[in-house]
Design an enzyme around this catalytic site. Structure first.
Site, PDB file in Angstrom:
ATOM      1  N   GLU A   9      51.151  14.124  83.632  1.00 47.01           N
ATOM      2  CA  GLU A   9      50.548  14.712  84.832  1.00 47.01           C
ATOM      3  C   GLU A   9      51.365  15.872  85.424  1.00 47.01           C
ATOM      4  OE1 GLU A   9      48.093  11.043  86.684  1.00 47.01           O
ATOM      5  OE2 GLU A   9      50.207  11.031  87.180  1.00 47.01           O
TER       6      GLU A   9
HETATM    7  C1  NGO Z   1      49.394   6.926  85.986  1.00 47.72           C
HETATM    8  C2  NGO Z   1      50.415   7.873  86.562  1.00 47.72           C
HETATM    9  C3  NGO Z   1      51.443   7.147  87.432  1.00 47.72           C
HETATM   10  C4  NGO Z   1      50.752   6.207  88.409  1.00 47.72           C
HETATM   11  C5  NGO Z   1      49.883   5.241  87.636  1.00 47.72           C
HETATM   12  C6  NGO Z   1      49.132   4.299  88.566  1.00 47.72           C
HETATM   13  C7  NGO Z   1      50.849   7.474  84.398  1.00 47.72           C
HETATM   14  C8  NGO Z   1      51.457   7.501  83.057  1.00 47.72           C
HETATM   15  N1  NGO Z   1      51.036   8.359  85.353  1.00 47.72           N
HETATM   16  O1  NGO Z   1      50.049   6.486  84.790  1.00 47.72           O
HETATM   17  O2  NGO Z   1      52.207   8.100  88.127  1.00 47.72           O
HETATM   18  O3  NGO Z   1      51.717   5.486  89.128  1.00 47.72           O
HETATM   19  O4  NGO Z   1      48.938   5.912  86.830  1.00 47.72           O
HETATM   20  O5  NGO Z   1      48.266   3.442  87.915  1.00 47.72           O
END
Ligand code: NGO
Length: 542
Positions: A353
């Protein structure tokens, strides 16, 4: 009901044992169960069936005519000359001494004893490999044979589950300490069976992490991935960068005071995990999800201006300035120090992300960090977005995608990149069970325990290379949780479901039988103080 799991046999064995014990005048309050074809429905049943194990073992051969009883004179005999086997023996003696009150001396030997429990590094069939074991329970003796100390530990955890739940009590219990007789020969489907704990969104103390280690090790989880940094907090001391912890460690979701592990505390967690056959995988998320570090050191941003602390759920979408050399000095220090404190082979660099960094710059960044990790003699893991970069053969991508069609990931899996499977809609332990669940998020949907169990790690990623899958991991993100009980509530019963997918052969996967074995875990969880979600889908033994 006769099933391939041997429920019929197990029930028959129980009836036999109950009759025997009644004849012996042992006065067990089990008469209500004797007349039925069902498993006894009494609390804390004194003897398990040989199939009553999670994850389901590869091969189970009950000896319905016998059982084994641990008595005050029992001795633990352990392979001489192996410090790992000795540590395994100490773990077994540790919980058994507490609950039985027996002295259980440990004796070093070179062959099986004719009574008590023997833990031996010889005589296991080749098929058990490096992590498997053979457990033979006879009337007079219990013998676990494996090819490594890790294998012995797995055998011990199977024996552990076959003991009455009272064996996990923290004070002396009356017994009797009966286990069903027979032979279990077992090895895992995958070498990597992980649990992840996010200690960044909310900080968890060393004691809480150790509790979680104890609980997951019962299900043969062998990796604990610690998410040590994120936007809301930095949790590990790094020498030369003191503000990471003094400033970046002092925040968390909701504005609490956070916390961090000193390097000594981190080493303590690593050592404790090792004593439970668990290898720690440290993660520092980068180049995004890094606001706590940027808040601590403005020089890591392109503007040189430190952003404010971020304590909400979500992300401020800030990132490391990937074109600055100081950023790579920083990463080299962090990765180097973590590598030096982590005996396991993996180091996780996040990579998920990322906002505000071009695709090309992101790819270059990941490749550079991969080199830094390799220079420190570790294997890089990243969330599946890292598949956009040029990954070395052997590097690992962690699939958290809720779809089956991640073509980039599928592609790299055919070119030497390994996969850890963590699809969010199946094994993200932070997702709510149902709409009514108070804790947790729900962006990936509601995840009941049958969802956690109902998928196949080998075929989840369409067009992927099935042999690239090294295992399964169940991540527990901590935006909404603050206590050990919160952790337990979200992890149990879904964590054991993920553990069974990672360990047991595909041919044994069956929801109904799994739910039955899961239900039998409840008395043990109650004794261990695990506050679990009583899913209505599971026939819980009270
Ligand atoms: C995503 C995000 C995290 C969040 C999570 C919550 C990933 C790999 N990046 O998973 O920052 O905490 O969802 O479910």
């Amino acid at each position: 009901m006769i099933t391939a799991d041997g429920l019929g046999k197990a029930a028959a064995m129980r009836r036999h044992v109950i009759r025997t014990l009644t004849a012996l005048g042992m006065g067990l309050a089990l008469t209500a169960a004797v007349s039925t074809d069902r498993l006894p429905m009494v609390q804390a049943a004194p003897i398990a069936g040989l199939y009553d194990v999670v994850p389901r073992p590869v091969s189970v051969e009950p000896d319905t005519a016998h059982h084994h009883e641990f008595t005050a004179g029992a001795v633990i005999s352990v392979q001489s000359g192996s410090s790992g086997a000795l540590a395994d023996a100490q773990y077994l003696a540790g919980f058994l001494r507490r609950s039985t009150g027996f002295p259980l001396p440990i004796r070093q030997v070179s062959s099986a004893a004719t009574n008590g429990i023997s833990l031996l590094l010889s005589g296991a069939p080749e098929s058990v490999g490096r992590q498997g074991y053979r457990l033979t329970i006879g009337r007079a003796a219990v013998v676990i044979r494996a090819r490594t100390a890790a294998g012995l530990f797995s055998g011990i955890q199977t024996l552990h589950q076959l003991l009455p739940a009272a064996a996990d009590a923290s004070t002396k219990q009356p017994g009797p300490w009966l286990v069903p007789a027979g032979v279990i020969t077992d090895h895992p489907r995958y070498t990597y069976r992980g649990a992840m704990l996010d200690v960044a969104r909310h900080f968890f103390s060393v004691a809480t992490v150790k509790h979680y280690i104890d609980e997951i090790s019962l299900y043969k989880i062998n990796y604990l991935h610690l998410h040590l940094s994120d936007d809301q907090g930095w949790r590990i001391e790094i020498k030369g960068w003191p503000r990471l912890t003094s400033v970046g460690g002092a925040t968390e979701v909701g504005g609490g005071s956070g916390g961090f592990y000193t390097q000594t505390q981190y080493r303590g967690i690593v050592a404790y995990a090792r004593s439970r056959n668990i290898t720690v995988v440290p993660e520092i998320d980068m180049p995004g999800h890094v606001n706590a570090a940027l808040h601590s050191y403005g020089k890591l941003t392109c503007s040189c201006v430190a952003p404010p602390a971020y304590t909400k759920i979500g992300s401020p979408n800030t990132s490391l300035c990937v074109s600055k050399s100081v950023v790579y000095d920083f990463i080299n220090d962090v990765v180097g120090q973590l590598a030096g404190m982590t005996p396991g082979r993996y180091l996780h660099i996040g990579g998920d992300e990322v906002v505000g960094v071009s695709a090309d710059k992101y790819k270059t960044f990941v490749a550079k960090v991969q080199t830094i990790v390799t220079n420190h003699h570790k294997t890089m893991i990243g969330w599946d977005q890292v598949a956009a970069a040029k990954l070395s053969s052997g590097s690992v991508a962690q699939d958290w995608d809720t779809t089956h069609t991640n073509s980039r990931l599928a592609d790299v899996s055919h070119h030497g990149v390994k996969l850890i499977m963590s699809p969010a809609n199946h094994v993200y332990l932070d997702q709510k069970y149902t709409k009514q669940t108070k804790l947790g998020l729900s962006w990936a949907g509601y995840v009941e325990v049958d969802d956690a169990y109902g998928w196949n790690p080998a075929t989840y990623l369409h067009d992927g290379n099935h042999s690239a899958v090294i295992g399964v991991e169940a991540p527990l993100w901590s935006e909404t949780i603050t206590t050990l009980h919160d952790i337990q509530y979200l992890a149990f019963p879904r964590l054991p479901a993920a553990a069974e997918l990672g360990w047991s052969p595909r041919s044994t996967h069956d929801w109904t039988r799994f739910a039955h074995r899961l239900g039998l875990q409840a008395p043990r969880w109650t004794v261990m103080g695990i506050r679990f979600y009583r899913s209505p889908l599971v026939p819980w033994r009270s």
